[in-house]
Scaffold this active site. Sequence first.
Site, PDB file in Angstrom:
ATOM      1  CG  ASP A  92      -2.075   0.880   1.209  1.00  0.00           C
ATOM      2  OD1 ASP A  92      -2.829   0.903   2.192  1.00  0.00           O
ATOM      3  OD2 ASP A  92      -2.268   1.550   0.181  1.00  0.00           O
ATOM      4  CB  VAL A 113       0.582  -5.891   7.793  1.00  0.00           C
ATOM      5  CG1 VAL A 113      -0.267  -5.346   8.904  1.00  0.00           C
ATOM      6  CG2 VAL A 113       1.882  -5.109   7.669  1.00  0.00           C
ATOM      7  CE1 TYR A 114      -4.394  -5.354   7.762  1.00  0.00           C
ATOM      8  CE2 TYR A 114      -5.840  -5.991   5.955  1.00  0.00           C
ATOM      9  CZ  TYR A 114      -5.420  -5.048   6.888  1.00  0.00           C
ATOM     10  OH  TYR A 114      -6.011  -3.810   6.928  1.00  0.00           O
TER      11      TYR A 114
HETATM   12  N1  APR Z   1       5.451  -5.204  -4.517  1.00  0.00           N
HETATM   13  C1  APR Z   1       4.914  -6.446  -4.430  1.00  0.00           C
HETATM   14  N2  APR Z   1       4.638  -7.056  -3.260  1.00  0.00           N
HETATM   15  C2  APR Z   1       4.935  -6.377  -2.131  1.00  0.00           C
HETATM   16  C3  APR Z   1       5.490  -5.068  -2.132  1.00  0.00           C
HETATM   17  C4  APR Z   1       5.756  -4.491  -3.399  1.00  0.00           C
HETATM   18  N3  APR Z   1       6.293  -3.266  -3.505  1.00  0.00           N
HETATM   19  N4  APR Z   1       5.656  -4.669  -0.836  1.00  0.00           N
HETATM   20  C5  APR Z   1       5.222  -5.679  -0.063  1.00  0.00           C
HETATM   21  N5  APR Z   1       4.796  -6.713  -0.830  1.00  0.00           N
HETATM   22  C6  APR Z   1       4.252  -8.013  -0.417  1.00  0.00           C
HETATM   23  C7  APR Z   1       4.543  -8.451   0.989  1.00  0.00           C
HETATM   24  O1  APR Z   1       5.829  -9.062   1.056  1.00  0.00           O
HETATM   25  C8  APR Z   1       3.420  -9.459   1.203  1.00  0.00           C
HETATM   26  O2  APR Z   1       3.760 -10.719   0.630  1.00  0.00           O
HETATM   27  O3  APR Z   1       2.842  -7.894  -0.477  1.00  0.00           O
HETATM   28  C9  APR Z   1       2.259  -8.872   0.393  1.00  0.00           C
HETATM   29  C10 APR Z   1       1.178  -8.171   1.213  1.00  0.00           C
HETATM   30  O4  APR Z   1       1.771  -7.590   2.351  1.00  0.00           O
HETATM   31  P1  APR Z   1       1.247  -6.172   2.960  1.00  0.00           P
HETATM   32  O5  APR Z   1       1.667  -5.085   2.060  1.00  0.00           O
HETATM   33  O6  APR Z   1       1.689  -6.151   4.384  1.00  0.00           O
HETATM   34  O7  APR Z   1      -0.343  -6.253   2.880  1.00  0.00           O
HETATM   35  P2  APR Z   1      -1.392  -7.044   3.795  1.00  0.00           P
HETATM   36  O8  APR Z   1      -0.789  -8.225   4.467  1.00  0.00           O
HETATM   37  O9  APR Z   1      -2.581  -7.255   2.882  1.00  0.00           O
HETATM   38  O10 APR Z   1      -1.754  -5.979   4.923  1.00  0.00           O
HETATM   39  C11 APR Z   1      -2.490  -4.840   4.550  1.00  0.00           C
HETATM   40  O11 APR Z   1      -0.881  -3.369   5.515  1.00  0.00           O
HETATM   41  O12 APR Z   1       0.248  -1.727   4.397  1.00  0.00           O
HETATM   42  C12 APR Z   1      -0.827  -1.968   5.210  1.00  0.00           C
HETATM   43  O13 APR Z   1      -2.410  -0.283   4.571  1.00  0.00           O
HETATM   44  C13 APR Z   1      -2.132  -1.670   4.507  1.00  0.00           C
HETATM   45  O14 APR Z   1      -3.378  -1.873   6.532  1.00  0.00           O
HETATM   46  C14 APR Z   1      -3.066  -2.523   5.305  1.00  0.00           C
HETATM   47  C15 APR Z   1      -2.245  -3.769   5.598  1.00  0.00           C
END
Ligand code: APR
Length: 168
Positions: free
Chosen positions: A35, A121-122
């Site tokens: 995000d 994170v989730y």
């Molecule tokens: N490109 C591709 N994948 C990525 C990137 C990137 N730039 N950055 C992180 N990831 C991967 C992570 O390694 C993980 O496998 O995306 C996946 C999802 O991780 P998160 O970004 O933590 O998302 P999520 O688990 O769905 O949690 C969402 O996190 O960032 C906050 O605002 C967001 O509150 C929401 C929560």
Amino acid sequence: MTGKIEVLQADITRVAVDAIVNAANSTLLGGGGVDGAIHRAAGPQLLEACRQLGGCPTGQARITAAFALPARFVIHAVGPVWQGGGAKESDLLASCYDQALALARANGCQSIAFPAISCGVYGYPAELAVPLAVARVSAFLARHPELGRVVFTAFDDRMLDLYRRELK
Ligand code: APR
């Protein structure tokens, strides 16, 4: 011709597709992880566009322009927080993929890239999320081959390996 599924170890903000999917939270006002990366790369207009949307419930998705990103659209999908598997997490995650694919099709996209929604994170276990994601995308492509290309973007070797094994 059925649509092609690919796996790339890449930063999703750099993948040249019509739509990239954001793993957002229900406020749609940005965050960390993918995000944060998407908002940084798209620029402040993305946050402005998201503000107009007034949030998004878990399991649903919303579409905006992509502004400074190479893609045309950003599809913001709100994945479930993993709570052990008894709170309909798999239904909610499946719905994120289904809704994102439907929005891409409705907006004439021929290619889309997904991050591993909820697997950061989730806390959704990747070994459960990856088969679910591949199954939903495969089912959609069987019905809608005009969506020619779906890219799963893995951000680390472990995720890359999980996707590759699932797609064998
Ligand atoms: N490109 C591709 N994948 C990525 C990137 C990137 N730039 N950055 C992180 N990831 C991967 C992570 O390694 C993980 O496998 O995306 C996946 C999802 O991780 P998160 O970004 O933590 O998302 P999520 O688990 O769905 O949690 C969402 O996190 O960032 C906050 O605002 C967001 O509150 C929401 C929560």
